[in-house]
Design a protein around this motif. Structure first.
Motif, mmCIF file in Angstrom:
data_model
loop_
_atom_site.group_PDB
_atom_site.id
_atom_site.type_symbol
_atom_site.label_atom_id
_atom_site.label_comp_id
_atom_site.label_asym_id
_atom_site.label_seq_id
_atom_site.Cartn_x
_atom_site.Cartn_y
_atom_site.Cartn_z
ATOM 1 N N GLN A 1 0.788 -1.227 -0.045
ATOM 2 C CA GLN A 1 -0.058 -0.011 -0.066
ATOM 3 C C GLN A 1 0.809 1.418 -0.182
ATOM 4 O OE1 GLN A 1 -3.113 -0.254 -0.440
ATOM 5 N NE2 GLN A 1 -3.668 2.052 -0.466
ATOM 6 N N ASP A 2 1.851 1.141 0.635
ATOM 7 C CA ASP A 2 2.923 2.542 0.732
ATOM 8 C C ASP A 2 3.761 2.503 -0.204
ATOM 9 O OD1 ASP A 2 1.668 3.051 3.260
ATOM 10 O OD2 ASP A 2 3.284 2.012 4.386
ATOM 11 N N ASP A 3 3.805 1.653 -1.423
ATOM 12 C CA ASP A 3 4.699 1.729 -2.531
ATOM 13 C C ASP A 3 4.078 2.436 -3.599
ATOM 14 O OD1 ASP A 3 6.440 0.187 -1.048
ATOM 15 O OD2 ASP A 3 5.765 -1.693 -1.870
ATOM 16 N N ILE A 4 4.778 3.139 -4.354
ATOM 17 C CA ILE A 4 3.982 3.876 -5.596
ATOM 18 C C ILE A 4 4.916 3.850 -6.700
ATOM 19 C CG2 ILE A 4 2.814 5.401 -3.758
ATOM 20 C CD1 ILE A 4 5.045 7.558 -4.560
ATOM 21 N N ILE A 5 4.315 4.055 -7.823
ATOM 22 C CA ILE A 5 4.988 4.214 -9.328
ATOM 23 C C ILE A 5 4.759 5.817 -9.563
ATOM 24 C CG2 ILE A 5 4.937 3.676 -11.553
ATOM 25 C CD1 ILE A 5 3.543 0.973 -10.926
ATOM 26 N N ARG B 1 6.669 9.635 -11.692
ATOM 27 C CA ARG B 1 7.628 10.286 -12.398
ATOM 28 C C ARG B 1 8.375 11.163 -11.788
ATOM 29 N NH1 ARG B 1 3.255 11.385 -17.488
ATOM 30 N NH2 ARG B 1 2.406 12.799 -15.865
ATOM 31 N N ASN B 2 9.812 11.055 -11.981
ATOM 32 C CA ASN B 2 10.421 12.102 -11.360
ATOM 33 C C ASN B 2 10.608 13.478 -11.998
ATOM 34 O OD1 ASN B 2 12.348 11.730 -13.398
ATOM 35 N ND2 ASN B 2 13.579 10.504 -12.194
ATOM 36 N N ASP B 3 11.482 14.410 -11.794
ATOM 37 C CA ASP B 3 11.473 15.574 -12.430
ATOM 38 C C ASP B 3 11.909 15.730 -13.839
ATOM 39 O OD1 ASP B 3 10.760 16.569 -9.999
ATOM 40 O OD2 ASP B 3 12.999 17.257 -9.282
ATOM 41 N N GLN B 4 12.548 14.221 -14.331
ATOM 42 C CA GLN B 4 12.916 14.215 -15.673
ATOM 43 C C GLN B 4 11.937 13.344 -16.435
ATOM 44 O OE1 GLN B 4 15.343 13.538 -13.085
ATOM 45 N NE2 GLN B 4 15.977 15.774 -13.255
ATOM 46 N N ARG B 5 10.986 13.014 -15.524
ATOM 47 C CA ARG B 5 9.697 12.301 -16.124
ATOM 48 C C ARG B 5 10.138 10.772 -16.447
ATOM 49 N NH1 ARG B 5 5.477 15.724 -16.816
ATOM 50 N NH2 ARG B 5 4.186 14.406 -17.600
ATOM 51 N N HIS B 6 11.140 10.303 -15.815
ATOM 52 C CA HIS B 6 11.451 8.921 -15.938
ATOM 53 C C HIS B 6 10.503 8.290 -14.799
ATOM 54 C CE1 HIS B 6 15.886 9.991 -17.167
ATOM 55 N NE2 HIS B 6 15.041 9.951 -18.096
ATOM 56 N N ILE B 7 10.347 6.714 -15.220
ATOM 57 C CA ILE B 7 9.388 6.199 -14.419
ATOM 58 C C ILE B 7 9.908 5.561 -13.611
ATOM 59 C CG2 ILE B 7 7.383 4.406 -14.565
ATOM 60 C CD1 ILE B 7 7.129 7.021 -16.382
ATOM 61 N N MET B 8 9.569 5.787 -12.317
ATOM 62 C CA MET B 8 10.189 5.099 -11.076
ATOM 63 C C MET B 8 9.319 4.394 -10.412
ATOM 64 S SD MET B 8 13.302 7.005 -11.534
ATOM 65 C CE MET B 8 13.935 6.611 -9.749
ATOM 66 N N VAL B 9 9.997 3.151 -9.702
ATOM 67 C CA VAL B 9 9.071 2.389 -8.862
ATOM 68 C C VAL B 9 9.519 2.334 -7.503
ATOM 69 C CG1 VAL B 9 8.296 -0.301 -8.402
ATOM 70 C CG2 VAL B 9 8.545 0.950 -10.719
ATOM 71 N N ARG B 10 8.892 2.944 -6.555
ATOM 72 C CA ARG B 10 9.262 3.024 -5.072
ATOM 73 C C ARG B 10 8.659 1.676 -4.465
ATOM 74 N NH1 ARG B 10 7.647 8.122 -2.221
ATOM 75 N NH2 ARG B 10 9.157 9.187 -3.647
ATOM 76 N N ALA B 11 9.740 0.778 -3.986
ATOM 77 C CA ALA B 11 9.493 -0.623 -3.547
ATOM 78 C C ALA B 11 10.420 -0.728 -2.610
ATOM 79 C CB ALA B 11 9.026 -1.401 -4.423
ATOM 80 N N HIS B 12 10.441 -1.434 -1.260
ATOM 81 C CA HIS B 12 11.300 -1.955 -0.493
ATOM 82 C C HIS B 12 12.125 -0.605 0.037
ATOM 83 C CE1 HIS B 12 10.082 -5.772 -1.904
ATOM 84 N NE2 HIS B 12 10.478 -5.371 -3.238
ATOM 85 N N ARG C 1 13.027 1.998 -1.400
ATOM 86 C CA ARG C 1 13.942 2.677 -2.365
ATOM 87 C C ARG C 1 13.436 2.781 -3.835
ATOM 88 N NH1 ARG C 1 18.341 -2.200 -3.971
ATOM 89 N NH2 ARG C 1 16.837 -3.766 -4.978
ATOM 90 N N ASN C 2 13.813 3.622 -4.528
ATOM 91 C CA ASN C 2 13.306 4.275 -5.812
ATOM 92 C C ASN C 2 14.260 3.410 -6.835
ATOM 93 O OD1 ASN C 2 11.759 5.828 -4.439
ATOM 94 N ND2 ASN C 2 12.887 7.608 -4.943
#
Length: 717
Positions: free
Chosen positions: A488-492, A494-505, A507-508
């Motif tokens: 539930q606390d993990d998210i997908i 876009r960073n400032d450069q609009r790269h797709i990031m997965v925040r899990a465990h 860490r990004n």
């Protein structure tokens, strides 16, 4: 539509506070987050609760086993449990959506209704109000006070006040609430009009003046066969001579009239059987019609057509399929997307069935882009790759609303068929490689290309996901949390450069740095969502048909076990059709959803009958069941060695058996789980020590426990 008396005493056990305290707590925690945080994930709703036996039984009792809106009789296997206030993305008459509304009311008994698939397919997540929407975490009672709801709630409203009936069986609206209800539930479907017309004639027959008509009518009115809501509307029309020349507008008055007639022994009517036309002649003058009616009705009709799913597939003379019919069976799972899995050995027609569906679904323009040679799809003569007697290939698809789509390849190898342009249809072959991002433009993407061309590459959807607007991206991000089984606390994001990031465990991780299997699943899911969001506002309520050949491709066993459930949770309105060779992919399927293909004695492809229940079976049990048909899941080389024992004689056989026994003792691993294997290894060591030390009986238990503990320490568990 019948006025319903919903009783608190009928609240099912699974919805009582003591049972759902944890679920309610999780929901409250979610909705207490900021709107920004909520936008990255879906409410944590346990949909299985809605389809528990106690909830089913309670709703069947409350709604007399009939749809709450059209009164069609619904059995448990074809009925649907719906929320009057939707779980999310509540949609108004101007197509605007409220993302949060109304997930916090998920487990409220008053919000649950029994519906037929026809009414639910049209309405989906529409919930129009003539006021501001109720704020987050408002109570059910508070929401009813604050909102001007533009749909009839048969548990709160009297339908007779908002609807009336014309002589031909058509329902007409008397109020704006009645009008929106007619449109959003499509209550003037052809089959419903025909049924009401029959009921009008039936009730009219009772009022013909026979001596026993009142008793007969009472028996009918109280029977399970009577749609009382419609009958009440009919009686209200017959009663108009008793209420100043206008039809009655109260269910209570209708019921009182029936009770009084029973006491009197006759119907107190001035009307008789010859005045049926006069009874209904004023109805058109009473109907209400909004200026936006036609426009909105057109939108709903289009969305209803786009929400159809496949029900039956008929194939004739297509590749290796002579005459083959596939009925999509009833699923035990109502809380997940509809799904079908095809199993079978190689050359049993799985991919051919998928291709036949694709050809019948695609428009002529879509098929043209594939550059197909249609003589490749004509059935060949047995024994030789020849066609001495060309028989046209024919494919017929039947949808759950009774409509159909036809496709034909004639004697001159011409493709004939209009396809289905208003259903989002996607198909993926067994090889699903993605173009590099710099070559992955979406302009030239071809629907179903990989299903017919194994070396074709999928367009890379990463660029689209980087550039799409925030609402679209967040809809994808919420769905991908389900696909990737994030917490539930993990998210997908876009960073400032609009790269797709997965925040899990905690860490990004950039998408491009994730494992190949992870990305393969990600890319296919994103491609599906990209096409769906061209047509629908949200993935929670998007509808379409998606087929994927060999769903297990590129996936680790851990993902194979959850991929089917992940897709079904992420896009619950989409119908998925998969094939697989891996029993792990049956996790997430339910009994009735899996079809096994085989070749009979005449080499014709048929479907396996009388399949056993498979839920709960272990992987090796699935492999040796009718679903995969292996005689044994053991090592083939070992099986061959065991078979060779019969070919040995005398001392040679005894020596050969000793060798095989030695190999078995060294290679066979007992147990299917980690704990079982640990215990078996501990016991094996213990038994060896027993033969050496011959301990007394009182020491056996303690020695066994100590042996197991020693193994645990040695293994580091």
């Amino acid at each position: 539509m019948r006025k319903i008396k919903r009783l608190n005493a009928d609240i099912p056990d699974d919805l009582k506070p003591a049972r759902i305290v944890q679920e309610e707590s999780e929901l409250r925690k979610y909705f207490l987050q900021s709107p920004k945080l909520r936008s990255h994930s879906r409410p944590p709703i346990n949909k299985k609760i809605f389809y528990s036996e106690s909830v089913w039984s309670a709703l069947q009792k409350t709604f007399y086993s009939r749809c709450a809106w059209c009164e069609t009789h619904v059995a448990s296997h074809d009925g649907e449990i719906v929320h009057f206030r939707p779980l999310s993305n509540a949609k108004g008459l101007k197509e605007e959506e409220s993302l949060d509304s109304y997930g916090w009311l998920a487990y409220v008994w008053d919000n649950l209704f029994l519906s037929c698939s026809g009414c639910n397919r049209v309405r989906r997540n529409y919930f129009p109000v003539g006021s501001a929407r109720a704020p987050v975490l408002s109570t059910w009672r508070g929401a009813n006070i604050l909102e001007t709801v533009l749909l009839i709630n048969p548990c709160l409203d009297d339908p007779i006040r908002h609807l009336s009936l014309s002589r031909d069986g058509t329902l007409v609206a008397l109020t704006d609430k009645g009008q929106h209800t007619l449109m959003l539930f499509d209550l003037n479907r052809t089959d419903l009009i025909f049924s009401r017309k029959k009921q009008i004639n039936h009730v009219h027959f009772f009022f013909s003046g026979r001596d026993d008509s009142v008793d007969e009518f009472q028996k009918f009115y109280l029977s399970d066969d009577c749609p009382q809501g419609i009958v009440n509307l009919i009686i209200a029309m017959f009663m108009k001579e008793h209420v100043g020349g206008r039809p009655c507008r109260s269910t209570n008055k209708v019921e009182s009239f029936i009770n009084d007639s029973v006491k009197l022994g006759y119907f107190a009517f001035d009307n008789n059987a010859d005045t049926l036309g006069e009874i209904f002649e004023e109805i058109e003058q009473l109907s209400y019609r909004d200026v936006e009616y036609d426009k909105f009705a057109s939108i709903l009709d289009y969305e209803s057509q786009a929400s159809r799913h496949l029900k039956k597939i008929d194939i004739h003379h297509f590749k290796g399929l002579g005459h083959f019919t596939l009925n999509l069976k009833y699923s035990e799972s109502k809380s997940l997307a509809p799904c079908m899995m095809l199993l079978g050995e190689n050359a049993t027609g799985k991919s051919s069935i998928l291709q036949s569906i694709a050809l019948a679904m695609m428009t002529a323009a879509q098929r043209k882009k594939l550059n197909l040679l249609y003589d490749d799809f004509i059935a060949r003569d047995n024994g030789e790759w020849t066609v001495d007697h060309i028989q046209p290939a024919e494919i017929s698809l039947t949808f759950n609303d009774g409509t159909s789509s036809m496709f034909r390849i004639d004697e001159n190898f011409n493709a004939i068929g209009e396809g289905v342009s208003n259903i989002v249809f996607l198909a993926y072959g067994a090889r699903r490689f993605v173009k590099p991002l710099k070559q992955g433009g979406l302009r030239n993407s071809i629907i179903s290309n990989t299903l017919f061309n194994p070396v074709a590459l999928l367009s890379n959807p990463t660029g689209w996901l980087q550039e799409c607007d925030d609402d679209v991206f967040l809809s994808v991000a919420r769905a991908m949390k389900e696909i990737l089984a994030l917490k539930q606390d993990d998210i997908i994001f876009r960073n400032d450069q609009r790269h797709i990031m997965v925040r899990a465990h905690k860490r990004n991780t950039p998408l491009e740095n994730m494992s190949d299997g992870y990305k393969a699943l990600f890319y296919v899911a994103i491609d599906i969502m990209r096409h769906m969001l061209k047509r629908w506002d949200s993935l929670e309520y998007a509808s379409g048909i998606v087929i994927i050949d060999e769903i297990e491709t590129h996936l680790h066993p851990r993902w194979k076990m959850q991929v089917v459930s992940a897709f079904r949770r992420a896009m619950p309105g989409i119908q998925f059709i998969f094939t697989t060779h891996d029993p792990l992919c049956l996790r997430g399927m339910y009994d009735g959803e899996v079809h096994v293909l085989k070749r009979d004695e005449m080499h014709s492809i048929t479907e396996e009958d009388d399949l056993p229940r498979f839920q709960g079976l272990r992987t090796e049990q699935l492999l040796t069941s009718e679903y995969f048909g292996l005689l044994t899941p053991n090592d083939p080389d070992l099986e061959r060695r065991l078979e060779d024992i019969a070919g040995q004689e005398g001392d040679h056989q005894a020596e050969y058996i000793r060798q095989v026994e030695q190999e078995l003792s060294e290679m066979t691993v007992l147990g299917t789980t980690l704990s079982q294997r640990v215990v078996h290894e501990a016991l094996a060591r213990y038994l060896i020590s027993v033969t050496r030390k011959q301990p007394e009986a009182k020491d056996i238990k303690e020695d066994a426990i100590r042996a197991i503990l020693n193994v645990l320490v040695q293994k580091g568990y």
